[in-house]
Structure formats: C-alpha cells, structure tokens
Design a protein around this motif. Sequence first.
Motif, PDB file in Angstrom:
ATOM      1  N   ASN A  61       0.790  -1.233   0.000  1.00 29.97           N
ATOM      2  CA  ASN A  61       0.000   0.000   0.000  1.00 29.97           C
ATOM      3  C   ASN A  61       0.821   1.280   0.000  1.00 29.97           C
ATOM      4  OD1 ASN A  61       0.906   0.228   2.659  1.00 29.97           O
ATOM      5  ND2 ASN A  61      -1.019  -0.501   3.545  1.00 29.97           N
ATOM      6  N   THR A  62       2.147   1.177   0.162  1.00 29.20           N
ATOM      7  CA  THR A  62       2.977   2.384   0.210  1.00 29.20           C
ATOM      8  C   THR A  62       4.324   2.130  -0.461  1.00 29.20           C
ATOM      9  OG1 THR A  62       1.964   2.995   2.328  1.00 29.20           O
ATOM     10  CG2 THR A  62       3.939   4.185   1.681  1.00 29.20           C
ATOM     11  N   LEU A  63       4.771   3.129  -1.223  1.00 29.49           N
ATOM     12  CA  LEU A  63       6.080   3.082  -1.879  1.00 29.49           C
ATOM     13  C   LEU A  63       6.849   4.354  -1.542  1.00 29.49           C
ATOM     14  CD1 LEU A  63       4.811   2.030  -5.385  1.00 29.49           C
ATOM     15  CD2 LEU A  63       6.477   0.690  -4.122  1.00 29.49           C
ATOM     16  N   GLU A  64       8.053   4.195  -1.049  1.00 27.37           N
ATOM     17  CA  GLU A  64       8.960   5.321  -0.867  1.00 27.37           C
ATOM     18  C   GLU A  64      10.160   5.067  -1.768  1.00 27.37           C
ATOM     19  OE1 GLU A  64      11.296   7.822   2.629  1.00 27.37           O
ATOM     20  OE2 GLU A  64      10.900   5.690   2.906  1.00 27.37           O
ATOM     21  N   GLN A 149       0.694  -3.364   9.588  1.00 31.58           N
ATOM     22  CA  GLN A 149       1.880  -3.106  10.398  1.00 31.58           C
ATOM     23  C   GLN A 149       2.929  -2.283   9.657  1.00 31.58           C
ATOM     24  OE1 GLN A 149       3.406  -6.796  11.974  1.00 31.58           O
ATOM     25  NE2 GLN A 149       1.356  -7.637  12.270  1.00 31.58           N
ATOM     26  N   GLY A 150       2.710  -2.045   8.371  1.00 30.87           N
ATOM     27  CA  GLY A 150       3.688  -1.287   7.588  1.00 30.87           C
ATOM     28  C   GLY A 150       5.007  -2.017   7.430  1.00 30.87           C
ATOM     29  N   THR A 151       4.948  -3.329   7.217  1.00 24.79           N
ATOM     30  CA  THR A 151       6.166  -4.136   7.079  1.00 24.79           C
ATOM     31  C   THR A 151       6.864  -3.838   5.761  1.00 24.79           C
ATOM     32  OG1 THR A 151       5.100  -5.912   8.337  1.00 24.79           O
ATOM     33  CG2 THR A 151       7.082  -6.484   7.088  1.00 24.79           C
ATOM     34  N   ASP A 152       8.147  -3.494   5.842  1.00 24.91           N
ATOM     35  CA  ASP A 152       8.931  -3.246   4.638  1.00 24.91           C
ATOM     36  C   ASP A 152       9.338  -4.589   4.036  1.00 24.91           C
ATOM     37  OD1 ASP A 152      10.534  -2.351   2.605  1.00 24.91           O
ATOM     38  OD2 ASP A 152      12.055  -1.442   3.896  1.00 24.91           O
TER      39      ASP A 152
END
Length: 201
Positions: A61-64, A149-152
């Motif tokens: 859900n997120t890309l940096e 949990q925002g697991t990378d």
Amino acid sequence: LKKYFALGGVVFVLAAFALSLPRGVLASEAGLFLSPASGSLVVGSTFDVSVILDTKGNAINTLEVELLFPHDVLQIANPSVGRSLVQIWLTPPIFSNQEGSVYFVGGIPSPGLTISQGIVLTVTFRVIGQGEGIIRFGDKTSVLANDGQGTDILGQKGSASFRASVAAPQGPAISSPTHQDQERWYRDPNPVFSWAKDEGV
C-alpha cells in the motif's frame, strides 16, 4: 492410535514452527527495478527510464522511492509524472538536477496492490556529459505491505548503467556543381567539389 498421536505431534510441531517464523520469511520479498537496465547513449540525446514494481504476490500500500543519478552525466529533462500505478501522492515527486536525485512517496488504498510488472514512475533524462551514468535506488527506498503493520518487504533493488559518449563527427557538407546527384553515374571524369570550411580549419 499410537501412530495417530505421533503423526499429530509432528504436524503440531511443524505448524508451531511455521507460526513462529518472522513475517519476512513467510512472504516473498518485493522488488524494484529500472527499465531499461543498460544502454549506449550520445551526449545531447534524451531517453526514458521506468521504475518497475514486482510485489511477488504480496499486497502493498505504500512506496517510498529515492532515485540517484550522476548530475555531471545526466539531468532530468521532463519532470512530469506520466503514467503511474500510484493513486495517492503522499509526497509528490521532487526532482533535483543539482543533487542528482528523485524522491517521492506514493500510496495505494486498501486492499492494496498486487502486481508483477507495474510502472511506478517514468523519468526522461538528458545526456549532458561523457562517462558512465549509473542510476540506482538510494537508502530512502521501501515497499510497505498492506498488513496493518507497515512491514517493509523490499528485498531487491535493481540499478541501470549507461555509457555516454560524444557523437562521431559527420564531416563537412560537400557539394558538386558538375556532379550534383551522388546517386547517378556521370561520363565527365573531372568532377569539381566544394565544401564549407569549418571555423578553425
């Protein structure tokens, strides 16, 4: 009955072992790559490089993304985003030709995104100098799973390498008042040629 309990014990032990493994072991690691990954370029030309995402079956859900390039060889020619799988720009793309960097943070609403060849961003570069132009992902690059949990889960970061050189000289423009068409044969064996003299020649 004895065999049943023995087998059940083995199954229980294996299940408990699997549940105790770290999440990163159970899930395949996602990858970010650059396309094309190599090439030969000429000073003054432009070319496109796309950031490609492969989630390896995971919902994210997120890309940096931090993209770095040699500012003495390459520069950003087109700062527009273009086609992208990102639906929400948490930090819109920031381009710096002085520092040789591109940075952005993008999001995808729940339930996230699972994809194997998704275009995250396409950047148009201009070749401004000779040498090797390596484009790579910086330390501020991550892919977060849609797991609450925002697991990378980023495991692979590809790079791209380009060799930039100056175009070969084309020579002066040559013309002939006696043999004007270079695709024809002439009977006159005494052609006359002229050309424009370059400065300093």
